[in-house]
Design a protein around this motif. Structure first.
Motif, short mmCIF file in Angstrom:
data_model
loop_
_atom_site.label_atom_id
_atom_site.label_comp_id
_atom_site.label_asym_id
_atom_site.label_seq_id
_atom_site.Cartn_x
_atom_site.Cartn_y
_atom_site.Cartn_z
N LEU A 50 0.84 -1.20 0.00
CA LEU A 50 0.00 0.00 0.00
C LEU A 50 0.87 1.25 0.00
O LEU A 50 1.83 1.34 0.76
CB LEU A 50 -0.93 0.01 1.22
CG LEU A 50 -1.87 1.19 1.37
CD1 LEU A 50 -2.92 1.17 0.27
CD2 LEU A 50 -2.53 1.20 2.74
N CYS A 52 0.21 5.62 -0.32
CA CYS A 52 -0.76 6.71 -0.44
C CYS A 52 -0.05 8.03 -0.70
O CYS A 52 1.11 8.21 -0.31
CB CYS A 52 -1.62 6.80 0.82
SG CYS A 52 -2.64 5.34 1.13
N LYS A 56 -3.32 11.13 1.59
CA LYS A 56 -4.27 10.04 1.32
C LYS A 56 -5.41 10.47 0.39
O LYS A 56 -6.52 9.94 0.49
CB LYS A 56 -4.83 9.44 2.62
CG LYS A 56 -3.77 8.74 3.46
CD LYS A 56 -4.40 7.98 4.61
CE LYS A 56 -3.34 7.20 5.39
NZ LYS A 56 -3.90 6.46 6.53
N CYS A 59 -4.58 6.18 -3.21
CA CYS A 59 -3.61 5.16 -2.81
C CYS A 59 -3.46 4.11 -3.90
O CYS A 59 -4.40 3.84 -4.66
CB CYS A 59 -4.06 4.46 -1.51
SG CYS A 59 -4.20 5.53 -0.07
N THR A 61 -2.55 0.02 -4.44
CA THR A 61 -2.57 -1.24 -3.71
C THR A 61 -2.05 -2.35 -4.60
O THR A 61 -2.40 -2.41 -5.79
CB THR A 61 -4.00 -1.59 -3.25
OG1 THR A 61 -4.51 -0.53 -2.44
CG2 THR A 61 -3.99 -2.87 -2.41
N HIS A 79 -9.40 8.28 -2.08
CA HIS A 79 -9.96 8.23 -0.72
C HIS A 79 -10.55 9.58 -0.32
O HIS A 79 -10.98 9.76 0.81
CB HIS A 79 -8.88 7.80 0.27
CG HIS A 79 -8.49 6.36 0.09
ND1 HIS A 79 -9.06 5.32 0.79
CD2 HIS A 79 -7.59 5.78 -0.74
CE1 HIS A 79 -8.53 4.17 0.42
NE2 HIS A 79 -7.63 4.42 -0.52
#
Length: 319
Positions: A50, A52, A56, A59, A61, A79
């Motif tokens: 992860l 970000c 944030k 992000c 992944t 996010h």
């Protein structure tokens, strides 16, 4: 004369026995130590999955792929419920070939290392190396950008550029903007469209209003605040200072953004995600960033990939 000699021999023998016993213990100890070190497998840290960016805002992944063995899926997800266009760069990024979904028979007794089982047939998944991948994050759903085999190498080589706003924006040319500095006429325009000092290229359509530091800045059009910066106190008349500009960016309902630059240190009074009305106070003028004198830079922009943008012509109510 024989007894002392016998006693000496016995003492020598006992000393030798003690040394042999010590050597045995020493050898057994180090042998077991070496053996344990050899048999116990090394402990590897789990790969980073992860990453970000921008407090944030979005992000990346990495998740093991079920369809492509030995590879990780690379996805991006926002996010903060605000649109942005991003470009991911990496030396170890792969994308799926358009032909990957065509069903073909696998050779008898063989299976492609990149294959998906579809009953009696196999759908081959072909991966092509790429230098970058684009994504427009306009919902909270993750978007697949590609695949990588080595997470560590991916994080070492990855870079990302982004621009807030809608990649599909179309400016409403019927819109009239109020002057961001009031009263009208009190703050002269010192550089207009196609200004030779800095209004060229992607920034050709912008207006610079001369104003003393601390002049109130008002929203020229209503919308939602999508980006702010207010922690800089640096400015200068050469391009290398551009990254130090304080600003407010407001997203309009047609997907364009209104951008207010060169605000003073701690001169922003709105927050990301905050709705604002036309004429509402959003900050105070300054001279941060690429600035040769205290002023406000105002323009309307379209988001582009690779961290780019494009200004569009607009009209003030007073025109």
């Amino acid at each position: 004369m024989e007894r002392p000699r016998n006693r000496l021999i016995q003492r020598i023998r006992r000393a030798m026995v003690r040394r042999i016993r010590f050597l045995r213990v020493f050898i057994v100890f180090f042998a077991s130590l070496i053996l344990n070190t050899t048999l116990v497998p090394p402990v590897h840290a789990a790969p980073k999955t992860l990453g970000c960016f921008d407090e944030k805002r979005f992000c990346f992944t990495l998740v093991k792929s079920a369809s492509v063995p030995n590879y990780y899926k690379v996805t991006a997800k926002r996010h903060l419920a605000l649109p942005l266009a991003l470009t991911l760069y990496s030396d170890v990024l792969f994308t799926q070939s358009p032909q990957s979904h065509s069903a073909v028979k696998a050779p008898a007794g063989k299976q492609s290392p990149f294959s998906l089982s579809t009953g009696l047939a196999q759908s081959l998944v072909k991966l092509n190396k790429t230098s970058h991948a684009n994504a427009f994050l306009d919902s909270n759903k993750p978007i697949l950008l590609g695949y990588t085999k080595n997470p560590d190498a991916f994080w070492r080589s990855m870079r990302v550029k982004w621009t807030v706003g809608s990649i599909n924006a179309k400016h409403d040319n019927n819109t009239r903007y109020s002057s961001p500095l009031q009263p009208v006429g009190a703050y002269p325009i010192v550089q207009g469209f196609n200004g030779s000092f800095s209004h060229t290229g992607a920034s050709r359509y912008a207006l610079d209003f001369a104003a003393p530091i601390g002049t109130p800045v008002l929203a020229a059009r209503g919308g939602v605040v999508v980006d702010i910066k207010s922690d800089s106190n640096q400015g200068g008349d050469t391009p290398e200072y551009a990254k130090y500009a304080n600003y407010v960016v407001i997203l309009h309902n047609d997907g364009t953004t209104g951008e207010y630059y060169h605000l003073k240190y701690q001169g922003v009074v709105v927050a990301r995600g905050q709705p604002v009305q036309k004429g509402q106070l959003i900050g105070y003028t300054g001279s941060t960033g690429f600035s040769s004198l205290p002023h406000l830079h105002f323009g309307i922009y379209l988001a582009r990939y690779h961290g780019g943008y494009q200004s569009v012509p607009f009209k003030l109510e007073e025109d």
